[in-house]
Design an enzyme around this catalytic site. Structure first.
Site, PDB file in Angstrom:
ATOM      1  N   GLU A   1       0.862  -1.177   0.000  1.00  0.00           N
ATOM      2  CA  GLU A   1       0.000   0.000   0.000  1.00  0.00           C
ATOM      3  C   GLU A   1       0.904   1.235   0.000  1.00  0.00           C
ATOM      4  OE1 GLU A   1      -3.307   0.519  -0.500  1.00  0.00           O
ATOM      5  OE2 GLU A   1      -2.462   2.527  -0.460  1.00  0.00           O
ATOM      6  N   SER A   2       0.918   1.938  -1.140  1.00  0.00           N
ATOM      7  CA  SER A   2       1.878   3.039  -1.298  1.00  0.00           C
ATOM      8  C   SER A   2       1.675   4.133  -0.251  1.00  0.00           C
ATOM      9  CB  SER A   2       1.772   3.631  -2.704  1.00  0.00           C
ATOM     10  OG  SER A   2       0.462   4.101  -2.956  1.00  0.00           O
TER      11      SER A   2
ATOM     12  N   CYS B   1       4.471  -2.060  -8.493  1.00  0.00           N
ATOM     13  CA  CYS B   1       3.133  -1.658  -8.056  1.00  0.00           C
ATOM     14  C   CYS B   1       3.211  -0.448  -7.119  1.00  0.00           C
ATOM     15  CB  CYS B   1       2.415  -2.842  -7.413  1.00  0.00           C
ATOM     16  SG  CYS B   1       0.650  -2.602  -7.261  1.00  0.00           S
TER      17      CYS B   1
ATOM     18  N   HIS C   1       3.572  -7.618 -10.768  1.00  0.00           N
ATOM     19  CA  HIS C   1       4.343  -8.260  -9.691  1.00  0.00           C
ATOM     20  C   HIS C   1       5.112  -9.492 -10.166  1.00  0.00           C
ATOM     21  CE1 HIS C   1       2.376  -5.920  -6.534  1.00  0.00           C
ATOM     22  NE2 HIS C   1       1.262  -6.052  -7.217  1.00  0.00           N
TER      23      HIS C   1
ATOM     24  N   ARG D   1      -2.916   5.848  -9.546  1.00  0.00           N
ATOM     25  CA  ARG D   1      -3.049   4.828  -8.529  1.00  0.00           C
ATOM     26  C   ARG D   1      -4.323   4.026  -8.775  1.00  0.00           C
ATOM     27  NH1 ARG D   1      -5.237   4.319  -3.959  1.00  0.00           N
ATOM     28  NH2 ARG D   1      -4.095   3.198  -2.387  1.00  0.00           N
TER      29      ARG D   1
ATOM     30  N   ARG E   1      -5.051  -4.449  -8.177  1.00  0.00           N
ATOM     31  CA  ARG E   1      -5.408  -3.044  -7.896  1.00  0.00           C
ATOM     32  C   ARG E   1      -4.245  -2.163  -8.368  1.00  0.00           C
ATOM     33  NH1 ARG E   1      -9.017  -1.156  -3.788  1.00  0.00           N
ATOM     34  NH2 ARG E   1      -7.336   0.248  -3.262  1.00  0.00           N
TER      35      ARG E   1
ATOM     36  N   GLU F   1       7.479 -10.776  -8.796  1.00  0.00           N
ATOM     37  CA  GLU F   1       7.927 -11.505  -7.609  1.00  0.00           C
ATOM     38  C   GLU F   1       6.964 -12.612  -7.182  1.00  0.00           C
ATOM     39  OE1 GLU F   1       6.758  -8.459  -7.637  1.00  0.00           O
ATOM     40  OE2 GLU F   1       5.475  -8.080  -5.892  1.00  0.00           O
TER      41      GLU F   1
END
Lengths: 191, 300
Positions: A43-44, A74, A169, A103, A133, A171
């Protein structure tokens, strides 16, 4: 590895498997020990608040200006963007990438998806990308280069000098090529 | 699962479980109004959980507890930018259908609400939206994952401010996982039988040493120290229910719990953020609650 919040363990695992020596960064002094930084998904707005509260935001900005190689996925991409669209009240980014990022550009979680992307910089095999998201890069400024776009033309991966950012992502999909690409930047920068 | 005409795939396990991965190291806060959701987001919550009443009020007021009014959920979605979760009753697949249409990001099939079905949980594979479910032990967690849950939270005893049950459940789940990793294959068949869980999941955990989904903890967390203890016991993140908005100073306590979760292994930081938070929620000792009134025993 920025470890304030998010899926930093998954990134650390990929980096270790590629032979990197991984340290977690939550404090300003820990930033001094690393040759490169990965900002994970998460969550940025939470990362932004924690980075500012614990005095990490300014040292991070200085390190990025000083050429530290940084890869953001992200939320990490949002942190690296010069401009955030649809951010929280008062949300700040670290900046570095000459881009404007929107965002949560796709809507709620039911609009999250996975798909294949062709990314020339990583070779012929398509990249399987998971968007959760996810943000998109709405404007790519003259200093940044788009690496990947969706079928509709929206940009989802960029690089600029030692900085790399993806909306998706790698990862969590077993896709190692982005991390390899980033580690090559890091090794080149350390020379 | 739904699939669009292009190669884009929605609602896959990877996408559903992936959102929970991104919430790790974060705090998810119960909110009953848009104003509370604003406070939670400003304090650094990684998501909010919309519900009709916080567990402490459900406990004191009694009656049937249900999904929140869609208007309320809409107002919370409109207020915040972080993910919004909402609770549906156990087995109430129509409440879940409604929440999916409303565009929440995650559904909590929750024992805190009154169960709608005492036999079956929701078939969560039928949905594009992901689900989180509670569990008191590994068998329960695996049965929920088998039904399609994309995230697990250990249950604790919600609405008490007493963390002892949360401690017990996270220790139980992680202890049972550890035991599986030391078993040979013939023992794993028996373990699957005893856990009342599918063998494939049991065998997978025996190899990986962890659940295939993210494990948060919930129920009774009221202080930064409680939250940090859950993290040290191996939780990926923390749900805080009544603990924030039933306390004297919600803004400050919420922010303190967020910091304690990030620096869960640094007692100096936890000590610092624990100062001057005002009154914690009054709380009830779980041992004072008669067994039929305990929420954690709902679900099976």
């Amino acid at each position: 590895m920025l470890a304030l919040q998010g899926d930093f363990r998954e990134h650390a695992q990929v980096l270790r498997e590629l032979g990197a020596n991984v340290a977690l960064v939550r404090r300003p002094e820990e930033l001094l020990q690393v040759d490169g930084l990965v900002i994970p998904g998460g969550e940025s707005s939470v990362m932004d608040k924690l980075a500012r509260t614990f005095g990490l935001a300014e040292p991070l900005r200085a390190a990025i200006r000083g050429g530290l190689p940084v890869y953001g996925t992200c939320a990490g991409l949002i942190m690296l963007a010069d401009t955030i669209l649809d951010g929280m009240n008062g949300q700040q980014s670290l900046g570095g990438l000459d881009i404007a990022v929107r965002r949560n550009a796709f809507g709620s979680q039911t609009a999250s998806f996975e798909t294949d992307l062709d990314i020339a910089a990583l070779g012929d095999k398509p990249v399987h990308a998971v968007f959760i998201r996810a943000p998109v890069v709405e404007t790519v400024g003259p200093l940044a280069t788009a690496l990947a776009t969706l079928d509709d033309g929206r940009c989802v991966a960029v690089e600029q000098g030692n900085l790399l950012g993806t909306s998706f992502h790698p990862e969590i999909t077993g896709e190692y090529r982005f991390h390899q690409y980033f580690l090559r930047k890091l090794v080149a920068a350390a020379r | 699962m739904t699939e669009s005409t292009s190669a884009e795939q929605f609602g896959s396990s990877r996408v559903k479980r992936g959102l929970a991965e991104m919430l790790k190291g974060g705090v998810i806060m119960d909110v009953v109004t848009a104003a509370q959701a604003r406070i939670a987001e400003d304090a650094g919550a990684v998501a909010v959980m919309a519900l009709e009443r916080v567990p402490a009020d459900i406990r004191s007021q009694g009656g049937v507890a249900r999904m929140s009014d869609p208007d309320l959920i809409d107002s919370i979605i409109a207020e915040v930018n972080i993910p919004v979760m909402a609770k549906a009753r156990i087995g109430h697949f129509v409440e879940a259908q409604i929440l999916e249409v409303l565009g929440v990001d995650y559904i909590d099939e929750s024992e805190v609400l009154s169960p709608a079905d005492y036999m079956n949980h929701i078939d969560k594979w039928n949905f594009t939206i992901p689900f989180v479910c509670g569990a008191t032990n590994l068998g329960e967690a695996l049965r929920r994952i088998n039904e399609g849950a994309a995230m697990i939270r250990s249950k604790g005893e919600a609405g008490t401010g007493d963390v002892s049950e949360a401690t017990k459940h996270i220790r139980t789940i992680n202890g049972e996982i550890k035991r599986l990793t030391s078993m040979s294959r013939d023992e794993l068949y028996v373990a699957a039988k005893e856990l009342q869980a599918p063998y494939e999941l049991v065998a997978e955990i025996a190899t990986t040493g962890k659940l295939p989904v993210v494990l948060f903890t919930a129920g009774g967390v009221a202080t930064p120290a409680d939250a940090a203890m859950m993290m040290q016991l191996g939780a990926d993140g923390v749900f805080v229910g009544s603990g924030v908005f039933k306390s004297g100073n919600p803004e400050q306590r919420a922010a303190a719990i967020v910091k304690a979760v990030t620096f869960y292994d640094d007692a100096k930081v936890i000590a610092e953020v624990s100062r001057g938070l005002g009154e914690a929620m009054v709380g009830i000792n779980v041992s004072d609650i008669p067994a039929p009134h305990r929420l954690a025993t709902r679900g099976w």
